[in-house]
Scaffold this motif. Structure first.
Motif, PDB file in Angstrom:
ATOM      1  N   THR A 234       4.270 -16.837   6.859  1.00 35.93           N
ATOM      2  CA  THR A 234       3.505 -16.403   5.703  1.00 35.93           C
ATOM      3  C   THR A 234       4.155 -16.948   4.437  1.00 35.93           C
ATOM      4  O   THR A 234       5.297 -17.421   4.450  1.00 35.93           O
ATOM      5  CB  THR A 234       3.457 -14.874   5.637  1.00 35.93           C
ATOM      6  OG1 THR A 234       4.794 -14.384   5.398  1.00 35.93           O
ATOM      7  CG2 THR A 234       2.923 -14.277   6.936  1.00 35.93           C
ATOM      8  N   THR A 235       3.448 -16.871   3.322  1.00 40.36           N
ATOM      9  CA  THR A 235       4.033 -17.307   2.057  1.00 40.36           C
ATOM     10  C   THR A 235       5.286 -16.499   1.741  1.00 40.36           C
ATOM     11  O   THR A 235       6.297 -17.040   1.288  1.00 40.36           O
ATOM     12  CB  THR A 235       3.011 -17.161   0.919  1.00 40.36           C
ATOM     13  OG1 THR A 235       1.868 -17.978   1.203  1.00 40.36           O
ATOM     14  CG2 THR A 235       3.608 -17.568  -0.410  1.00 40.36           C
ATOM     15  N   GLU A 236       5.237 -15.214   2.008  1.00 43.34           N
ATOM     16  CA  GLU A 236       6.405 -14.361   1.761  1.00 43.34           C
ATOM     17  C   GLU A 236       7.601 -14.813   2.589  1.00 43.34           C
ATOM     18  O   GLU A 236       8.730 -14.879   2.089  1.00 43.34           O
ATOM     19  CB  GLU A 236       6.038 -12.900   2.087  1.00 43.34           C
ATOM     20  CG  GLU A 236       7.091 -11.889   1.708  1.00 43.34           C
ATOM     21  CD  GLU A 236       7.995 -11.494   2.865  1.00 43.34           C
ATOM     22  OE1 GLU A 236       8.990 -10.783   2.637  1.00 43.34           O
ATOM     23  OE2 GLU A 236       7.716 -11.918   4.005  1.00 43.34           O
ATOM     24  N   GLN A 237       7.376 -15.171   3.850  1.00 40.06           N
ATOM     25  CA  GLN A 237       8.466 -15.651   4.693  1.00 40.06           C
ATOM     26  C   GLN A 237       8.985 -17.000   4.228  1.00 40.06           C
ATOM     27  O   GLN A 237      10.196 -17.250   4.234  1.00 40.06           O
ATOM     28  CB  GLN A 237       7.995 -15.734   6.140  1.00 40.06           C
ATOM     29  CG  GLN A 237       7.812 -14.386   6.820  1.00 40.06           C
ATOM     30  CD  GLN A 237       7.248 -14.525   8.213  1.00 40.06           C
ATOM     31  OE1 GLN A 237       6.363 -15.340   8.468  1.00 40.06           O
ATOM     32  NE2 GLN A 237       7.753 -13.716   9.134  1.00 40.06           N
ATOM     33  N   ARG A 268      -2.208 -23.319  -0.434  1.00 43.27           N
ATOM     34  CA  ARG A 268      -2.213 -22.230   0.553  1.00 43.27           C
ATOM     35  C   ARG A 268      -3.204 -21.149   0.107  1.00 43.27           C
ATOM     36  O   ARG A 268      -3.212 -20.733  -1.062  1.00 43.27           O
ATOM     37  CB  ARG A 268      -0.815 -21.613   0.699  1.00 43.27           C
ATOM     38  CG  ARG A 268       0.190 -22.516   1.389  1.00 43.27           C
ATOM     39  CD  ARG A 268       1.566 -21.882   1.430  1.00 43.27           C
ATOM     40  NE  ARG A 268       1.597 -20.733   2.322  1.00 43.27           N
ATOM     41  CZ  ARG A 268       1.871 -20.796   3.626  1.00 43.27           C
ATOM     42  NH1 ARG A 268       2.129 -21.962   4.196  1.00 43.27           N
ATOM     43  NH2 ARG A 268       1.885 -19.708   4.363  1.00 43.27           N
ATOM     44  N   PRO A 269      -4.024 -20.645   1.012  1.00 38.73           N
ATOM     45  CA  PRO A 269      -4.996 -19.604   0.638  1.00 38.73           C
ATOM     46  C   PRO A 269      -4.301 -18.368   0.062  1.00 38.73           C
ATOM     47  O   PRO A 269      -3.316 -17.879   0.623  1.00 38.73           O
ATOM     48  CB  PRO A 269      -5.684 -19.273   1.964  1.00 38.73           C
ATOM     49  CG  PRO A 269      -5.499 -20.492   2.813  1.00 38.73           C
ATOM     50  CD  PRO A 269      -4.162 -21.054   2.421  1.00 38.73           C
ATOM     51  N   GLY A 270      -4.798 -17.897  -1.071  1.00 33.58           N
ATOM     52  CA  GLY A 270      -4.251 -16.679  -1.676  1.00 33.58           C
ATOM     53  C   GLY A 270      -2.863 -16.835  -2.246  1.00 33.58           C
ATOM     54  O   GLY A 270      -2.150 -15.835  -2.427  1.00 33.58           O
ATOM     55  N   LEU A 271      -2.442 -18.079  -2.587  1.00 33.54           N
ATOM     56  CA  LEU A 271      -1.060 -18.289  -3.028  1.00 33.54           C
ATOM     57  C   LEU A 271      -0.735 -17.505  -4.294  1.00 33.54           C
ATOM     58  O   LEU A 271       0.326 -16.877  -4.386  1.00 33.54           O
ATOM     59  CB  LEU A 271      -0.797 -19.777  -3.252  1.00 33.54           C
ATOM     60  CG  LEU A 271       0.618 -20.077  -3.771  1.00 33.54           C
ATOM     61  CD1 LEU A 271       1.655 -19.758  -2.716  1.00 33.54           C
ATOM     62  CD2 LEU A 271       0.746 -21.522  -4.232  1.00 33.54           C
TER      63      LEU A 271
END
Length: 422
Positions: A234-237, A268-271
């Motif tokens: 995920t973006t968070e990871q 990235r979707p929803g970045l």
């Protein structure tokens, strides 16, 4: 090795119930491949060679289990060598403080030699240190200290194992050590500035003992690809995978190494929502993403994204990066989908995060990197062999002849004193 790792958890529980000594071998808080393999291999060696052991020798990975997914190259190599993640023991699964308070803990540190402040109470349990960084603090007897300027701590572990009984080193352990040294030392390329003759000698000896080991280029290529593989994260990871933090009295700013091309990252979707959520959850006023991608020759392309919903802070960071002269980053603005994100191509590809951090710190009038445990904000520390950073082997290494080192280690492996005649 496989049976040893599979039995660790049961051995730990049994020794706790029997009130017997537990000897933990643990790497640093970055828990990169070098720390992980050094802990596994040395614990296995100690368990096999300690006479009439009363202690359980337990390797511990110095991160929470939930963070293991971020150590992509480590997960890859262990999986390839038949060691399931479920059999590993992580820091949040063992109470070292409680074991120490009960008088059951002995602690060997690999790939570091100074415990963070949060673990200061464990200092008196440390019985041995094996590290390849410059010594920051001396330890007196009875602690055994081995600190040598080599490219990989796994090299020191390999040398230690080669001094033991010849049957201890098995194929799995050899493959883990072999791959770790190659990745840490950038495939033994002198131009990378990490490799020493001792690293080369150990890789050669491992290959001599186990001719079936895959070719060096194949091993390095697979591990390098795994290290920078963010598929499924995920973006968070991705932002937590390689994270530092800077702060002053007014703001905390995150600096994330992102192993993806900037244009791909920005799409990235929803970045934007992910950036907002990531910063709000941790109290960050802004974030600098330093992206790095590689061509087929493993040459880096570096780009930057500066995010902050606060225009004054974003402007301060951008001006500092644009106007920097020590070093000059040679930035070129790139299109950005959002006003709160500024994007740049970085013409100076050799300016790693280690060079960029002081620029941002000066811009903040900062208090320094908060990667250490004394800071209020403690992200997962950056793996020391990260290609976002410079090589940690910054100090000069005395000139050595590879043939002499190979002969020396060969004699150790044969049970002969290093200076004995042929």
């Amino acid at each position: 090795m496989e049976r040893f790792v599979l039995g660790n958890r049961a051995a730990l529980q049994d020794h706790i119930q029997q009130h017997q000594e537990i000897h933990v071998v643990m790497g640093n808080e970055a828990c990169d491949l070098d720390s992980t393999v050094s802990a596994l291999a040395l614990a296995y060696f100690l368990a096999q060679t300690t006479p009439a052991p009363k202690a359980a020798f337990v390797p511990v990975l110095n991160i929470p289990r939930a963070d293991f997914a971020l150590r992509t190259e480590t997960a890859f190599l262990l999986r390839e060598r038949g060691i399931p993640a479920a059999s590993l023991l992580f820091r949040d699964e063992i109470d070292l403080g409680r074991l120490h308070h009960a008088g059951l803990l002995s602690l060997t540190l690999v790939d570091h030699h100074v415990l963070p402040g949060a673990d200061a109470a464990l200092e008196e349990a440390v019985v041995e240190v094996l590290d390849h960084r410059p010594l920051e603090r001396a330890r007196g007897p009875p602690c055994q200290v081995t600190v040598e300027p080599v490219g990989s701590c796994a090299t020191l572990v390999t040398e230690r194992i080669l001094q033991g009984p010849p049957g201890v080193l098995d194929r799995t352990t050899a493959a883990l050590l072999h791959g770790t040294i190659l990745l840490d030392c950038i495939n033994l390329k002198p131009a990378a500035g990490k490799v020493t003759p001792r690293d080369v000698a150990c890789v050669s000896l491992l290959e001599e003992r186990f001719p079936e080991l895959p070719p060096r280029d194949a091993v390095f290529g697979a591990l390098h690809a795994a290290k920078f593989d963010v598929t499924g994260l995920t973006t968070e990871q991705m932002l937590r995978k390689d994270l530092k933090v800077l702060s002053n009295d007014e703001a905390v700013v995150a600096i994330s190494g992102v192993f993806e091309d900037l244009e791909t990252f920005l799409l990235r979707p929803g970045l934007l929502q992910d950036l907002e959520a990531f910063c709000q959850a941790r109290g960050y006023a802004g974030l600098v993403a330093m992206t790095v991608s590689f061509n087929e020759h493993h040459e880096p392309t570096r780009k930057l994204a500066v995010y902050s919903p606060q225009e004054p802070l974003r402007g301060t960071l951008c001006r500092a990066l644009e106007e920097a002269t020590a070093p000059s980053l040679l930035l070129r603005p790139l299109p950005s989908p959002w006003p709160s994100v500024a994007a740049y191509a970085q013409g100076n590809a050799v300016a790693t995060r280690k060079k960029v951090l002081p620029i941002l710190r000066a811009a903040l009038g900062g208090l320094g990197a908060a990667g250490g445990p004394e800071e209020e904000v403690v992200p997962p520390p950056t793996p020391m062999n990260s290609l976002v950073e410079e090589c940690p082997l910054a100090q000069a290494v005395p000139p050595l002849c590879p043939q002499d080192v190979l002969e020396r280690v060969s004699r150790i492996a044969a049970g002969q004193p290093p200076g004995s005649p042929k």
